[in-house]
Structures are given as structure tokens and as C-alpha cells.
Design a protein around this motif. Structure first.
Motif, PDB file in Angstrom:
ATOM      1  N   ASP A 262       0.829  -1.213   0.000  1.00  0.00           N
ATOM      2  CA  ASP A 262       0.000   0.000   0.000  1.00  0.00           C
ATOM      3  C   ASP A 262       0.860   1.259   0.000  1.00  0.00           C
ATOM      4  O   ASP A 262       0.420   2.321  -0.460  1.00  0.00           O
ATOM      5  CB  ASP A 262      -0.916   0.009   1.230  1.00  0.00           C
ATOM      6  N   ASP A 265       5.276   3.060  -4.251  1.00  0.00           N
ATOM      7  CA  ASP A 265       4.917   3.906  -5.391  1.00  0.00           C
ATOM      8  C   ASP A 265       4.954   3.110  -6.697  1.00  0.00           C
ATOM      9  O   ASP A 265       3.944   2.865  -7.339  1.00  0.00           O
ATOM     10  CB  ASP A 265       5.871   5.104  -5.452  1.00  0.00           C
ATOM     11  N   THR A 267       6.061   3.844  -9.644  1.00  0.00           N
ATOM     12  CA  THR A 267       5.908   4.524 -10.929  1.00  0.00           C
ATOM     13  C   THR A 267       7.249   4.726 -11.640  1.00  0.00           C
ATOM     14  O   THR A 267       7.279   5.014 -12.833  1.00  0.00           O
ATOM     15  CB  THR A 267       5.236   5.892 -10.735  1.00  0.00           C
ATOM     16  N   ASP A 316      -1.110  -3.782  -8.995  1.00  0.00           N
ATOM     17  CA  ASP A 316      -1.101  -2.541  -8.222  1.00  0.00           C
ATOM     18  C   ASP A 316      -0.169  -1.503  -8.856  1.00  0.00           C
ATOM     19  O   ASP A 316      -0.517  -0.317  -8.919  1.00  0.00           O
ATOM     20  CB  ASP A 316      -0.654  -2.832  -6.783  1.00  0.00           C
ATOM     21  N   ARG A 319      -1.860  -0.048 -11.874  1.00  0.00           N
ATOM     22  CA  ARG A 319      -2.927   0.898 -11.480  1.00  0.00           C
ATOM     23  C   ARG A 319      -2.320   2.256 -11.137  1.00  0.00           C
ATOM     24  O   ARG A 319      -2.830   3.310 -11.561  1.00  0.00           O
ATOM     25  CB  ARG A 319      -3.699   0.356 -10.298  1.00  0.00           C
ATOM     26  N   ARG A 320      -1.223   2.235 -10.393  1.00  0.00           N
ATOM     27  CA  ARG A 320      -0.583   3.519 -10.002  1.00  0.00           C
ATOM     28  C   ARG A 320      -0.023   4.226 -11.239  1.00  0.00           C
ATOM     29  O   ARG A 320      -0.076   5.472 -11.325  1.00  0.00           O
ATOM     30  CB  ARG A 320       0.531   3.254  -8.993  1.00  0.00           C
ATOM     31  N   ARG A 321       0.507   3.489 -12.170  1.00  0.00           N
ATOM     32  CA  ARG A 321       1.063   4.121 -13.371  1.00  0.00           C
ATOM     33  C   ARG A 321      -0.033   4.703 -14.252  1.00  0.00           C
ATOM     34  O   ARG A 321       0.169   5.732 -14.913  1.00  0.00           O
ATOM     35  CB  ARG A 321       1.902   3.101 -14.161  1.00  0.00           C
ATOM     36  N   SER A 323      -2.759   6.022 -13.145  1.00  0.00           N
ATOM     37  CA  SER A 323      -3.297   7.209 -12.504  1.00  0.00           C
ATOM     38  C   SER A 323      -2.250   8.314 -12.330  1.00  0.00           C
ATOM     39  O   SER A 323      -2.606   9.442 -12.003  1.00  0.00           O
ATOM     40  CB  SER A 323      -3.875   6.841 -11.124  1.00  0.00           C
TER      41      SER A 323
END
Length: 323
Positions: A262, A265, A267, A316, A319-321, A323
Motif C-alpha cells: 500500500d 509507489d 511509478t 497494483d 494501477r498507479r502508473r 493514474s
């Protein structure tokens, strides 16, 4: 008297020869013909190789269904692999596993699986060869080929440097996965499938003590192994150090990790190192990780299968990349 021998048979008439003069008339020709090629060692019942094959066959028969039963034939290191049996061959052809030849034993009884295998091979341009049954016996250690075999060429691995170069060529932050202590080709195939699904750029495996890209891995990857580069590292620790020097974050996965997924990062350029469910990460690999990730779980399960854990982390990160 000297010079005058009276022994019987001492004087032979001129022009006579001892033994038979006339020919055999061809009656002995068959006795002079060759006996053909020497049978393989496994086919000679008193040969040690035949005894080993018999023991292997008994061990395979005692193994539980789905475990311990080989789906491929004997394969030299980095050489062609022979996939044996009607179900394994059909599954490989359905999955698009690259193959060079389909061998069918002369006189093999046909069924729907055999017919579909021949049709798929023909559609894919794979050579279909009808061979004597002993040829397939020679490919297998226990004769469990069911009259059909598929020859799969050795996989062409990429160089570890090519994985980063390919990502940067597309102006993307590299997202890579390294496998440590993963010896099950089904886990390898599942990880390759997840990496391809979530936008990863490649997978690296060690040369030793690791699952290789076999027909089983191809089949499990559902064809992703044809689209995603897989590299082999002579020394995985050295490769990770080299990538770290090029700005790639090295992140290991472990249930007891000090960093929660969680909080991660992901990215930037990153390589996720996945260890086996039993052994986990090896000591040197763990020492060269920038962080050790753990996946938060609400249930009583202590750890996840290696391919499942990799899929969770990759999803996960993707998803972060986005957004």
C-alpha cells in the motif's frame, strides 16, 4: 629310407585341394547379411539403461495424478524438447507453442485428439512425420507417448541488458520481474502471463537452479512467452546490481517485508524480485534489494503462490502508473 616317406597321406597328388571346392550356391547368403541397427539401450532388457527406464516407469505409475508425471521426453540441455502424449501435444498446439515437427507412429489408432493435433499442426505449417514406433520409444524413457510426439526447439533467451533498452526505447519506465529459486515451469509461465497482462517489459531468470522456458511454461503463459522477452542471467545478483547502477529500483517480495504494498509507489523504473513460496529470496539477492515488499492480507493465509504474488504486485503497480 631317407627321402622316401612311407607315411599315409604324406604325398598329395598334383592339382588337388583340401576341403570343399564347389560354391555354396547362395545357401549361406542370409547368414552373411547384416542384422540391422543396434536397438537403443532402453530396448535391450539386460542393459542398465533399460533397467533404469523400467524403474522410472514404475515410479511414474505410483505418482499421484497430476504430480510427478512427465509431460515431455528426454531433452539435452538447451536442445529440442519432445512433448509426448495426446493431451500434452494437443494442449501445446492449441496454445500456439512453436514446434518444428509432429511425429506420429505408424499404425497408431486415431481419435479426436490425434485428428485435431494433425489439423492444428498442418494449419501452423509444422512438419508432420509418420515414423516407426521405435523412434518414439527412443524419445521417451518409459514409452508413454501414445503414438505421438511434438518437437519443440530451444527457446531463444534475450540478454538482461536488452530488457531495459527495449523499455527506454519506448520512453517508458522499465517494469521488470526477476525470479529467484523458481523451479516450477508452470509458475514461470504464469508470471510471464501476468507481466505481459500488466504492461511489464520482461522477465529475467538465472541460468542455474531455475525453471526454463519449456513447453509447459509456454503452455501456461497462454502464448505470452512469444510476445514478452525472457532473459537469462549468468549471475542474478550481479545483474540486479548492474540494473541498480542504471537507476532501477530493486524490490523483493516477502511475507515479512518491512514495506507494505500500500505504501509502494512503483511509478519509476523497478524490478520486482520474486522468490519461491518455500525458500523465499536467497540471501545475496535479498541483501541487494532496495526494499522488501509485503502484501497486506486480511485472512489467515501466511503467503501466496509466487505467480499469484507477482500478479498482485504488478496489478497494483499498473494501477498507479495509469493514474
Amino acid at each position: 629310407m631317407a627321402g622316401n616317406s612311407s607315411r599315409r597321406g604324406a604325398v598329395r597328388k598334383a592339382g588337388t585341394k583340401k576341403g570343399q571346392v564347389a560354391g555354396s550356391g547362395g545357401r549361406r547368403r542370409k547368414g552373411l547379411e547384416g542384422r540391422g541397427a543396434t536397438p537403443p539401450a532402453e530396448a535391450r532388457t539386460k542393459h542398465p539403461a533399460a533397467k533404469r527406464a523400467a524403474r522410472a516407469a514404475k515410479a511414474a505409475d505410483r505418482a499421484p495424478a497430476g504430480r510427478g508425471r512427465p509431460t515431455g521426453g528426454r531433452k539435452p540441455a538447451d536442445g529440442p524438447e519432445n512433448v509426448l502424449g495426446r493431451n500434452p501435444v494437443l494442449e501445446c498446439l492449441r496454445a500456439g507453442v512453436p514446434a518444428t515437427a509432429l511425429h506420429v507412429a505408424v499404425g497408431t489408432e486415431s481419435d479426436d485428439r490425434l485428428k485435431e493435433s494433425v489439423q492444428l499442426a498442418a494449419d501452423a505449417g509444422i512438419s508432420i512425420l509418420e515414423v516407426p514406433r521405435h523412434e518414439l520409444d527412443r524419445m521417451s524413457a518409459n514409452g508413454m507417448h501414445q503414438g505421438i510426439a511434438l518437437q519443440v526447439p530451444p527457446y531463444r533467451y534475450a540478454h538482461p541488458d536488452d530488457l531495459i533498452a527495449e523499455a527506454r526505447k519506448h520512453q517508458e519506465a522499465p517494469l521488470l520481474v526477476a525470479l529467484d529459486n523458481i523451479t516450477d515451469p508452470r509458475n514461470l509461465g504464469a508470471v510471464v502471463r501476468s507481466v505481459a497482462a500488466f504492461g511489464g517489459h520482461g522477465v529475467v531468470i538465472p541460468e542455474r537452479r531455475s525453471a526454463a522456458v519449456t513447453a509447459v511454461a509456454w503452455r501456461t503463459s497462454a502464448g505470452a512467452a512469444a510476445r514478452l522477452p525472457i532473459a537469462r542471467a549468468t549471475n542474478l545478483t550481479r545483474t540486479l546490481k548492474d540494473w541498480a547502477s542504471k537507476g532501477v529500483q530493486v524490490v523483493g517480495l516477502d511475507a515479512g517485508g518491512d514495506t507494505s504494498l500500500d505504501e509502494f509507489d512503483g511509478t519509476g523504473p523497478v524490478v520486482v524480485v520474486v522468490g519461491s513460496e518455500g525458500k523465499g529470496l536467497s540471501r545475496l539477492v535479498r541483501e541487494n534489494c532496495d526494499a522488501i515488499l509485503s502484501i497486506p492480507m486480511s485472512g489467515p493465509v501466511e503467503s501466496l503462490n509466487a505467480s499469484v504474488a507477482a500478479g498482485v504486485v504488478l496489478s497494483d503497480v499498473a494501477r498507479r502508473r495509469r493514474s
